[in-house]
Design a protein around this motif. Structure first.
Motif, mmCIF file in Angstrom:
data_model
loop_
_atom_site.group_PDB
_atom_site.id
_atom_site.type_symbol
_atom_site.label_atom_id
_atom_site.label_comp_id
_atom_site.label_asym_id
_atom_site.label_seq_id
_atom_site.Cartn_x
_atom_site.Cartn_y
_atom_site.Cartn_z
ATOM 1 N N LEU A 24 40.908 -2.471 23.565
ATOM 2 C CA LEU A 24 40.877 -3.465 22.497
ATOM 3 C C LEU A 24 39.705 -3.211 21.554
ATOM 4 O O LEU A 24 39.845 -3.259 20.329
ATOM 5 N N GLN A 25 38.547 -2.890 22.139
ATOM 6 C CA GLN A 25 37.355 -2.690 21.324
ATOM 7 C C GLN A 25 37.479 -1.460 20.445
ATOM 8 O O GLN A 25 36.999 -1.450 19.295
ATOM 9 N N ARG A 26 38.115 -0.402 20.958
ATOM 10 C CA ARG A 26 38.298 0.797 20.141
ATOM 11 C C ARG A 26 39.098 0.493 18.879
ATOM 12 O O ARG A 26 38.810 1.018 17.802
ATOM 13 N N SER A 27 40.102 -0.349 19.014
ATOM 14 C CA SER A 27 40.910 -0.719 17.852
ATOM 15 C C SER A 27 40.092 -1.508 16.841
ATOM 16 O O SER A 27 40.196 -1.293 15.624
ATOM 17 N N ILE A 28 39.265 -2.420 17.335
ATOM 18 C CA ILE A 28 38.408 -3.207 16.442
ATOM 19 C C ILE A 28 37.408 -2.294 15.735
ATOM 20 O O ILE A 28 37.133 -2.448 14.540
ATOM 21 N N ASP A 29 36.873 -1.317 16.465
ATOM 22 C CA ASP A 29 35.925 -0.378 15.859
ATOM 23 C C ASP A 29 36.575 0.434 14.743
ATOM 24 O O ASP A 29 35.925 0.742 13.733
ATOM 25 N N GLU A 30 37.851 0.786 14.916
ATOM 26 C CA GLU A 30 38.568 1.511 13.862
ATOM 27 C C GLU A 30 38.669 0.659 12.598
ATOM 28 O O GLU A 30 38.523 1.165 11.480
ATOM 29 N N MET A 31 38.920 -0.636 12.775
ATOM 30 C CA MET A 31 38.996 -1.543 11.636
ATOM 31 C C MET A 31 37.635 -1.638 10.942
ATOM 32 O O MET A 31 37.548 -1.624 9.702
ATOM 33 N N LYS A 32 36.576 -1.694 11.724
ATOM 34 C CA LYS A 32 35.234 -1.759 11.137
ATOM 35 C C LYS A 32 34.938 -0.516 10.308
ATOM 36 O O LYS A 32 34.365 -0.604 9.218
ATOM 37 N N ARG A 33 35.331 0.659 10.832
ATOM 38 C CA ARG A 33 35.097 1.897 10.077
ATOM 39 C C ARG A 33 35.867 1.895 8.767
ATOM 40 O O ARG A 33 35.360 2.329 7.730
ATOM 41 N N ARG A 49 49.331 5.404 10.380
ATOM 42 C CA ARG A 49 48.347 4.338 10.192
ATOM 43 C C ARG A 49 48.639 3.607 8.889
ATOM 44 O O ARG A 49 48.865 4.227 7.844
ATOM 45 N N VAL A 50 48.636 2.270 8.986
ATOM 46 C CA VAL A 50 48.891 1.417 7.826
ATOM 47 C C VAL A 50 47.704 0.492 7.623
ATOM 48 O O VAL A 50 47.196 -0.113 8.578
ATOM 49 N N PHE A 51 47.244 0.407 6.379
ATOM 50 C CA PHE A 51 46.263 -0.605 6.013
ATOM 51 C C PHE A 51 46.900 -1.465 4.934
ATOM 52 O O PHE A 51 47.291 -0.965 3.877
ATOM 53 N N GLY A 52 47.043 -2.767 5.225
ATOM 54 C CA GLY A 52 47.754 -3.631 4.293
ATOM 55 C C GLY A 52 47.108 -4.998 4.156
ATOM 56 O O GLY A 52 46.188 -5.356 4.899
ATOM 57 N N THR A 53 47.630 -5.761 3.205
ATOM 58 C CA THR A 53 47.115 -7.098 2.907
ATOM 59 C C THR A 53 48.269 -8.034 2.602
ATOM 60 O O THR A 53 49.224 -7.653 1.915
ATOM 61 N N TYR A 54 48.184 -9.259 3.132
ATOM 62 C CA TYR A 54 49.099 -10.342 2.745
ATOM 63 C C TYR A 54 48.257 -11.531 2.309
ATOM 64 O O TYR A 54 47.223 -11.828 2.920
ATOM 65 N N SER A 109 39.589 -17.705 7.150
ATOM 66 C CA SER A 109 39.739 -18.228 8.506
ATOM 67 C C SER A 109 41.159 -17.961 8.991
ATOM 68 O O SER A 109 42.013 -17.490 8.234
ATOM 69 N N PHE A 110 41.420 -18.284 10.255
ATOM 70 C CA PHE A 110 42.743 -18.069 10.829
ATOM 71 C C PHE A 110 43.812 -18.955 10.190
ATOM 72 O O PHE A 110 45.004 -18.651 10.279
ATOM 73 N N ASP A 111 43.405 -20.051 9.550
ATOM 74 C CA ASP A 111 44.368 -21.019 9.035
ATOM 75 C C ASP A 111 44.404 -21.096 7.516
ATOM 76 O O ASP A 111 44.977 -22.018 6.942
ATOM 77 N N GLU A 112 43.810 -20.126 6.845
ATOM 78 C CA GLU A 112 43.878 -20.052 5.388
ATOM 79 C C GLU A 112 44.602 -18.768 4.994
ATOM 80 O O GLU A 112 44.443 -17.725 5.632
ATOM 81 N N ASN A 113 45.396 -18.856 3.944
ATOM 82 C CA ASN A 113 46.162 -17.691 3.496
ATOM 83 C C ASN A 113 45.240 -16.507 3.183
ATOM 84 O O ASN A 113 44.163 -16.671 2.610
ATOM 85 N N GLY A 114 45.729 -15.313 3.570
ATOM 86 C CA GLY A 114 45.026 -14.090 3.214
ATOM 87 C C GLY A 114 44.375 -13.380 4.393
ATOM 88 O O GLY A 114 43.609 -13.992 5.137
ATOM 89 N N PHE A 115 44.739 -12.092 4.560
ATOM 90 C CA PHE A 115 44.125 -11.279 5.610
ATOM 91 C C PHE A 115 44.451 -9.802 5.361
ATOM 92 O O PHE A 115 45.408 -9.466 4.656
ATOM 93 N N ASP A 116 43.647 -8.940 5.935
ATOM 94 C CA ASP A 116 43.912 -7.506 5.976
ATOM 95 C C ASP A 116 44.352 -7.146 7.388
ATOM 96 O O ASP A 116 43.967 -7.807 8.361
ATOM 97 N N TYR A 117 45.125 -6.091 7.508
ATOM 98 C CA TYR A 117 45.528 -5.635 8.831
ATOM 99 C C TYR A 117 45.507 -4.108 8.867
ATOM 100 O O TYR A 117 45.723 -3.430 7.864
ATOM 101 N N LEU A 118 45.214 -3.576 10.051
ATOM 102 C CA LEU A 118 45.222 -2.138 10.291
ATOM 103 C C LEU A 118 46.148 -1.870 11.469
ATOM 104 O O LEU A 118 45.923 -2.365 12.570
ATOM 105 N N LEU A 119 47.196 -1.098 11.227
ATOM 106 C CA LEU A 119 48.178 -0.774 12.257
ATOM 107 C C LEU A 119 48.180 0.730 12.498
ATOM 108 O O LEU A 119 48.319 1.519 11.568
ATOM 109 N N THR A 120 48.004 1.125 13.746
ATOM 110 C CA THR A 120 48.098 2.532 14.152
ATOM 111 C C THR A 120 49.238 2.644 15.154
ATOM 112 O O THR A 120 49.287 1.882 16.123
ATOM 113 N N TYR A 121 50.139 3.600 14.922
ATOM 114 C CA TYR A 121 51.399 3.627 15.667
ATOM 115 C C TYR A 121 51.846 5.053 15.936
ATOM 116 O O TYR A 121 51.677 5.944 15.100
#
Length: 374
Positions: A99-108, A170-175, A282-294
Motif C-alpha cells: 500500500l505504501q509503495r503505491s502512495i509513494d508513487e503518487m507522491k513522486r 499508468r493513468v493520471f487523471g482528474t474528476y 476533502s473526501f466529501d467535496e468534489n474534485g480529486f486526482d487519481y493515479l492508476l497503475t495496471y
C-alpha cells in the motif's frame, strides 16, 4: 575387414540403445506421475481425517504452520496445500508495504507535477520516471514510460514488462464533478458493479482475512467476440488515511482452492492494479486526482500491438463508465456502501478466514475492487 564388422556391431548396438533409453525415460515419467498421484490422494485423505477431528479454525492454524515449516523445501508444497483445500493468508494477504509503495508513487508524481508547474513548462504531470526494480543492487532497471494518450484531465502511459510481451499501464487523471468518497465507494461495491458494468458475469467475495481486511474475489467478465470470457481470482485491500488525505486500493491475482479453473472461461493468472486517490480538498467535496497503475495477461493469441490497442482503448472506457456510475449514484441517490466510515480492522498475529459479509473494514483494511478495466 574386422574393423568394419566391429564398427557395424557398435552402430547396431547404439541403434538398439536409443529406443531402449527412450523406453526407460517413459517408464520413469509414468512412475513419477503415479507417485505424485498417490501423494495428492494421500493429502486429500489426510484433509478428510483432519476435517473430522478438528474444527475449521484449528485446522487452518495447523496447516498454516505446516506451510511455514515446509516453505522453500519443495516446489510441490503449493500444490499439496491446494489439494488440502487451504488458502494461506500469511503468504497471500496484501501487506502494508504494498500500500505504501503505491502512495509513494503518487507522491513522486505530485512532486514532478509541482516542479513543472512552477517552471511554467506545462500544467499536467510529465512522464513518470522509471525506478530500479527491487533492491538497489539488483541492477535490473525498468523500461521508460511511453505516452499513449494526452488529454486535459487524462494521461495514459505504458512501458514494456521485462521478459514478457506485455505492457504495464499508468493513468493520471482528474474528476471535478464527484467526490472522492463517492468514486471510491462505487469501485468497491461489488453489488452495484453488477448493475452498471454489463460485462460482469460473476463477481463475489470468496474469503476475507480479518487481520488485514484483504479479500479474495472471483470475477468473471465477457471479452470481445469471438474470445472466451475471462475469469480472475484476486486478492484486494484498501486503506483510507484521513490524516494524510489519501486513499489507496491494491489488488493482484492469487490462486484459491475453492475456485478451480473452469473449462468455460480462460483463467487470467497474471494481474496487478494499484490506485491512489488524492482529494483536492476533502473526501466529501468534489474534485480529486487519481493515479492508476495496471497490468495483466489476458491470455490472448493476438500480437502485442493488438493487445496494447485493446488495453489502451479499454482502460479509458472503463474509467469513464466508472465515473458515470458514480454520477448516477450521486444524482439518483442510489444506495452505495460507505467503505470509508466502516469500522477499522483489529490487527493480530494470526490470520482468520471468514465467509463474505457486508461489513468492511477501514484504515489499513480491505482492498481495491479490482480496478480492472477489462
Amino acid at each position: 575387414m574386422f574393423p568394419r564388422r566391429l564398427a557395424g556391431a557398435v552402430a547396431a548396438a547404439a541403434a538398439r540403445a536409443v529406443p531402449r533409453s527412450w523406453g526407460l525415460l517413459a517408464l520413469l515419467a509414468n512412475q513419477c506421475s503415479f507417485v505424485t498421484g498417490l501423494r495428492v490422494r494421500r493429502a486429500q485423505q489426510i484433509a478428510q481425517l483432519y476435517g473430522r477431528l478438528y474444527s475449521d479454525s484449528t485446522r487452518r492454524v495447523l496447516l498454516a504452520r505446516l506451510w511455514r515449516r515446509l516453505r522453500g523445501r519443495s516446489g510441490h508444497v503449493s500444490a499439496v496445500m491446494a489439494a488440502l483445500g487451504v488458502f494461506v493468508w500469511d503468504e497471500e494477504r496484501i501487506q502494508e508495504e504494498e500500500l505504501q509503495r503505491s502512495i509513494d508513487e503518487m507522491k513522486r508524481m505530485e512532486e514532478m507535477s509541482a516542479v513543472f508547474q512552477s517552471s511554467g513548462v506545462e500544467r499536467n504531470p510529465p512522464e513518470p520516471k522509471s525506478q530500479t526494480e527491487g533492491s538497489g543492487d539488483s541492477g535490473v532497471k525498468e523500461q521508460p514510460w511511453e505516452m499513449v494518450m494526452d488529454k486535459k484531465h487524462f494521461k495514459l502511459w505504458r512501458r514494456p514488462i521485462i521478459g514478457t510481451h506485455l505492457y504495464q499501464y499508468r493513468v493520471f487523471g482528474t474528476y471535478t464533478d464527484v467526490t472522492p468518497r463517492q468514486f471510491f465507494n462505487v469501485q468497491l461495491d461489488t453489488e452495484y458493479r453488477k448493475k452498471w458494468d454489463a460485462l460482469v458475469i460473476k463477481l463475489e467475495v470468496i474469503e476475507r482475512d480479518v487481520v488485514s481486511g484483504s479479500e479474495v474475489l472471483h470475477w468473471v467478465t465477457h471479452f470481445p467476440y469471438p474470445m472466451y470470457s475471462r475469469d480472475y481470482v484476486y486478492v484486494r485491500r484498501y486503506s483510507v488515511d484521513q490524516e494524510n488525505n489519501v486513499m489507496v486500493l491494491v489488488s493482484r491475482a492469487v490462486e484459491h482452492p475453492s475456485v478451480p479453473e473452469s473449462p468455460e472461461f480462460v483463467r487470467v493468472r497474471s494481474y496487478e492494479s494499484q490506485m491512489v486517490i488524492r482529494p483536492h480538498k476533502s473526501f466529501d467535496e468534489n474534485g480529486f486526482d487519481y493515479l492508476l497503475t495496471y497490468s495483466d495477461n489476458p491470455q490472448t493469441v493476438f500480437p502485442r500491438y493488438c493487445v496494447s490497442w485493446m488495453v489502451s482503448s479499454g482502460m479509458p472506457d472503463f474509467l469513464e463508465k466508472l465515473h458515470m456510475a458514480t454520477l448516477k449514484a450521486k444524482n439518483m441517490e442510489i444506495k452505495v456502501k460507505d467503505y470509508i466510515s466502516s469500522k477499522p480492522v483489529e490487527l493480530g498475529s494470526e490470520a482468520k478466514a471468514t465467509t463474505p459479509s457486508s461489513e468492511r473494514k477501514n484504515e489499513g483494511s480491505c482492498g481495491p475492487a479490482r480496478i480492472e478495466y477489462a
